[in-house]
Design an enzyme around this catalytic site. Structure first.
Site, short mmCIF file in Angstrom:
data_model
loop_
_atom_site.label_atom_id
_atom_site.label_comp_id
_atom_site.label_asym_id
_atom_site.label_seq_id
_atom_site.Cartn_x
_atom_site.Cartn_y
_atom_site.Cartn_z
N THR A 44 0.83 -1.20 0.00
CA THR A 44 0.00 0.00 0.00
C THR A 44 0.86 1.25 0.00
O THR A 44 0.60 2.22 -0.74
CB THR A 44 -0.91 0.01 1.24
OG1 THR A 44 -1.68 -1.19 1.27
CG2 THR A 44 -1.83 1.20 1.23
N TYR A 107 -13.31 -5.22 -0.81
CA TYR A 107 -14.58 -4.92 -1.46
C TYR A 107 -15.49 -6.14 -1.58
O TYR A 107 -16.67 -6.07 -1.23
CB TYR A 107 -14.38 -4.29 -2.85
CG TYR A 107 -15.68 -3.73 -3.42
CD1 TYR A 107 -16.18 -2.53 -2.97
CD2 TYR A 107 -16.41 -4.43 -4.38
CE1 TYR A 107 -17.38 -2.02 -3.45
CE2 TYR A 107 -17.61 -3.93 -4.87
CZ TYR A 107 -18.09 -2.72 -4.40
OH TYR A 107 -19.28 -2.23 -4.87
N TYR A 133 -2.02 -10.32 4.66
CA TYR A 133 -2.09 -8.94 5.12
C TYR A 133 -3.52 -8.66 5.56
O TYR A 133 -4.43 -8.63 4.74
CB TYR A 133 -1.65 -8.00 3.99
CG TYR A 133 -1.63 -6.53 4.32
CD1 TYR A 133 -1.70 -6.06 5.63
CD2 TYR A 133 -1.54 -5.59 3.30
CE1 TYR A 133 -1.67 -4.70 5.91
CE2 TYR A 133 -1.50 -4.23 3.56
CZ TYR A 133 -1.57 -3.79 4.87
OH TYR A 133 -1.54 -2.45 5.14
N ARG A 138 -8.81 -0.88 5.34
CA ARG A 138 -8.78 -0.70 3.89
C ARG A 138 -9.63 -1.73 3.15
O ARG A 138 -10.08 -1.47 2.04
CB ARG A 138 -7.35 -0.76 3.37
CG ARG A 138 -6.53 0.49 3.71
CD ARG A 138 -5.19 0.47 3.02
NE ARG A 138 -4.39 1.65 3.31
CZ ARG A 138 -4.34 2.75 2.57
NH1 ARG A 138 -5.07 2.82 1.47
NH2 ARG A 138 -3.57 3.77 2.91
N LYS A 162 0.60 -10.22 8.47
CA LYS A 162 0.82 -8.82 8.81
C LYS A 162 -0.49 -8.32 9.41
O LYS A 162 -1.50 -8.22 8.71
CB LYS A 162 1.20 -8.01 7.58
CG LYS A 162 1.33 -6.52 7.84
CD LYS A 162 1.58 -5.73 6.56
CE LYS A 162 1.63 -4.23 6.82
NZ LYS A 162 1.80 -3.43 5.59
N ILE A 206 6.13 -4.74 9.52
CA ILE A 206 6.23 -4.15 8.18
C ILE A 206 5.82 -2.70 8.37
O ILE A 206 4.65 -2.40 8.60
CB ILE A 206 5.34 -4.88 7.17
CG1 ILE A 206 5.82 -6.34 7.01
CG2 ILE A 206 5.37 -4.17 5.81
CD1 ILE A 206 4.95 -7.19 6.12
#
Length: 294
Positions: A44, A107, A133, A138, A162, A206
Site C-alpha cells: 500500500t 470490497y 495482510y 482498507r 501482517k 512491516i
C-alpha cells in the site's frame, strides 16, 4: 525465521509519471546501509494500487536486483481478484522475491471459507512463502483468529500474517492458535503497536515510519530481542510522534512528503492521491527537524 525485525513497506518514487528507478535503487541502498532487516516492495505504501501489472513486476525486479540477497524481499502481490493475485504472485516468484505479501480480498468481503479458497487457489498455482495482510481499515474485512488457523491448516505456504488491526487481544489469540514453536511469523502492520506485539510473541513489523527511520525501527526490534526493554521503550517513544504524523493524511502521502524533504525522492503522487495540506506539511517539517532528519 525468514521475516523478522523491521521490514520497510517501501515507498515507490515517481518522476514525470513514471517509476524513478534511479531514486528507487538509491533509496533501497540507503535502507540497507541504515540497518533495515527486510524490504516490502509494491505494498500500500508503495502505491501499488495505481501501478499497471507491468510496473508491478518491474518494481519487484528492481528491488530484488538492488538488494542482491542481503535482506529478505517480501513482495506485495495481493488482489481482490483471485486470478489477478495469482498473476501478481507469479511476478513476485519469477523476480526472485523471498515471499509474497497477500492482502485479503477487499470490497468483495468473502466468507471465511472464501478466504481459505482464495489463498488455496494462489498456492495451487504458485508455491512460495505467503504472508497474509489483514488490514480491515482498507478492506472492510477482518480475518478472525479461527479463520487464520483454518487458512494455515489448508495452505502450508502461509507462514505468517501482517496484522494491522491494532488489536493486541486479536494478535494474542492468533498466536495462541497458530504459533507452533517458532514456525509462525506475526508481523505488526501498525507502527504504534510494534513493541506490544513483540511482547506477546510477534517477530517484527512491516513499517511505514522505517522509510524515514530505518535504523531506529530495526534497533528497537533488536533491543527487544536482546532483552534491553529500556532501550526498546526509548526508541518506541522517540518514533511515536513521527509514527502519528505518517497517518495525519492517507498513507503514503505523509511518508513520501517526508522523504522528499529529506531529498530521497521527488514529491510526486498518482491520483487519487494529492500533495499534503500546507499546515500538515509544516508540522511534519518541524518533527523531521526535531529528529535531525533534514
Amino acid at each position: 525465521m525468514q521475516f523478522q525485525g523491521a521490514l520497510s513497506a517501501l515507498v515507490t518514487p515517481f518522476k514525470n509519471g513514471e517509476v524513478d528507478e534511479e531514486a528507487y535503487r538509491e533509496f533501497i541502498e540507503w535502507q540497507i546501509e541504515e540497518g533495515i532487516d527486510g524490504v516490502v516492495p509494491c505494498g500500500t505504501t508503495g502505491e501499488s494500487a495505481t501501478m499497471s501489472h507491468e510496473e508491478h513486476g518491474r518494481v519487484i525486479s528492481i528491488c530484488v536486483d538492488q538488494v542482491k540477497g542481503r535482506v529478505p524481499v517480501l513482495a506485495g502481490a495481493g488482489s481482490n481478484n483471485t486470478r489477478e493475485a495469482i498473476q501478481l504472485t507469479k511476478f513476485a516468484k519469477d523476480a526472485g522475491a523471498d515471499g509474497a505479501l497477500l492482502i485479503t480480498p477487499y470490497y468483495n468481503k468473502p466468507t471465511p471459507s472464501g478466504l481459505v479458497a482464495h489463498f488455496q487457489a494462489i498456492a495451487d498455482e504458485v508455491s512460495m512463502p505467503f504472508v497474509i495482510y489483514n488490514v480491515p481499515g482498507r478492506t472492510g474485512l477482518n480475518v478472525q483468529p479461527q479463520t487464520l488457523l483454518d487458512i494455515k491448516k489448508a495452505v502450508p505456504d502461509v507462514i505468517g500474517i501482517k496484522e494491522a488491526t491494532g488489536n493486541i487481544r486479536q494478535v494474542s489469540e492468533m498466536l495462541e492458535l497458530c504459533a507452533d514453536g517458532d514456525c509462525f511469523c506475526m508481523l505488526s502492520g501498525d507502527d504504534f503497536t510494534v513493541l506490544p506485539l513483540l511482547a506477546v510473541g510477534g517477530c517484527g513489523v512491516i513499517s511505514v515510519v522505517s522509510n524515514i527511520m530505518p535504523g531506529e525501527m530495526s534497533a528497537m526490534c533488536k533491543a527487544f530481542e536482546d532483552g534491553d526493554m529500556r532501550k526498546a521503550q526509548e526508541l518506541h517513544y522517540q518514533m511515536a510522534p513521527l509514527s502519528r504524523a505518517m497517518f495525519c493524511e492517507s498513507n503514503p502521502i505523509p511518508v513520501k512528503t517526508a522523504l522528499s524533504m529529506m531529498k530521497r525522492m521527488p514529491e510526486e503522487f498518482r491520483l487519487p492521491l494529492v500533495p499534503m495540506l500546507p499546515e500538515h506539511k509544516a508540522e511534519l517539517r518541524v518533527l523531521l527537524e526535531k529528529n535531525n532528519l533534514l
